[in-house]
Enzyme design. Sequence first.
Site, PDB file in Angstrom:
ATOM      1  N   ASP A   1       1.803   3.162  -4.398  1.00  0.00           N
ATOM      2  CA  ASP A   1       1.690   2.236  -3.271  1.00  0.00           C
ATOM      3  C   ASP A   1       0.746   2.766  -2.194  1.00  0.00           C
ATOM      4  O   ASP A   1       0.428   3.953  -2.133  1.00  0.00           O
ATOM      5  CB  ASP A   1       3.066   2.000  -2.644  1.00  0.00           C
ATOM      6  CG  ASP A   1       3.889   0.957  -3.384  1.00  0.00           C
ATOM      7  OD1 ASP A   1       3.412   0.429  -4.409  1.00  0.00           O
ATOM      8  OD2 ASP A   1       5.016   0.658  -2.929  1.00  0.00           O
ATOM      9  N   ASP A   2       0.324   1.855  -1.331  1.00  0.00           N
ATOM     10  CA  ASP A   2      -0.441   2.178  -0.110  1.00  0.00           C
ATOM     11  C   ASP A   2      -1.849   2.674  -0.395  1.00  0.00           C
ATOM     12  O   ASP A   2      -2.434   3.399   0.419  1.00  0.00           O
ATOM     13  CB  ASP A   2       0.304   3.203   0.761  1.00  0.00           C
ATOM     14  CG  ASP A   2       1.715   2.763   1.126  1.00  0.00           C
ATOM     15  OD1 ASP A   2       1.978   1.548   1.137  1.00  0.00           O
ATOM     16  OD2 ASP A   2       2.553   3.643   1.406  1.00  0.00           O
TER      17      ASP A   2
ATOM     18  N   HIS B   1       4.583  -4.633   1.284  1.00  0.00           N
ATOM     19  CA  HIS B   1       4.684  -3.364   2.008  1.00  0.00           C
ATOM     20  C   HIS B   1       5.996  -3.357   2.785  1.00  0.00           C
ATOM     21  O   HIS B   1       6.325  -4.314   3.483  1.00  0.00           O
ATOM     22  CB  HIS B   1       3.487  -3.254   2.953  1.00  0.00           C
ATOM     23  CG  HIS B   1       3.387  -1.970   3.701  1.00  0.00           C
ATOM     24  ND1 HIS B   1       3.495  -0.740   3.096  1.00  0.00           N
ATOM     25  CD2 HIS B   1       3.172  -1.716   5.037  1.00  0.00           C
ATOM     26  CE1 HIS B   1       3.333   0.218   4.013  1.00  0.00           C
ATOM     27  NE2 HIS B   1       3.161  -0.348   5.196  1.00  0.00           N
TER      28      HIS B   1
END
Length: 304
Positions: free
Chosen positions: A13-14, A134
């Site tokens: 993620d991210d 998110h």
Amino acid sequence: MPQSRMMLVVTGDDFGYCPRRNQGIVDCFRAGGISNASLLVNASAAKEAADLAKRYNIPIGLHANLSEGVPVCPSLQTSSTLVNQHGFFHGKMGFRRALERGQLSMEQVELELRAQVQLFRELMGHLPHHMDGHQHVHVLPEVRVVFAQVLSDLRIPYTRVPVEAGLHTCPWLPAHLHTFYTQVEKDALESIPVFSRYGIRWPDVYLGLTTMGQSMSIPHLQRALSHTWAASDQPVVTAELMVHPGYPSHPQEGGCGEGPDDFSQSLDRQHELSVLSDPALLALYHQERIQLCSFKDLSPTAQT
């Protein structure tokens, strides 16, 4: 791998959060530790991340962001319900509080989600193969309906449903995280009929809440995997493991407009990178007949 027992999507993620995060995700992918990434298009290094994904053929989806940084949609950057007086999203808990008070416009949520998909397409040259939220905003009440509608309209086939077997009996989570994750699970369970109604799909099981940051270790991952076998009666289980590999962000470098957060500047991300790239973990996957793959591999209908 013949006769796989599990098809496991390991999602970093991210992606795009900062150059150090980007490098960590690339290094982890090249070491075989992740098989997929999720891009924050409003983050400071999103363009670099997209270029790296294309260079290294990293399968990639959209990490839809309504809680950190600045909106992508220009009309929402000022005087919208999604931002505070400084023009930033309300934050992980602030977004949730505003939603509970009925202060958020779902029309503006939809505008922002569509703008982020469009920016993803401009950066990558194709629609995302999957789209999640998110800080798990995509499973929140009201938001989940808008989210599912956008995915359905754009024929983005896969999302994430963060319901993790073994969460409630996990002995090492601190109380505040256990409380937050339990609420995330409740929201996710209530999202299932909504996502189903819109024809959205997700893997059979989900892992990652109990193995974030310093909680990630091979024994903890083994525990999480052991719960997956009991969570599905499919001959081949599909699963997603949410992870956050990277190197510590430099202060004031990165983030989505407000600089990197404490988690990103800590050693937790590098710890995850180290565990995920450990040959002993990769050997465990082989021993358990677990094949790493991407959402694109699971979905023949993903558009390009």
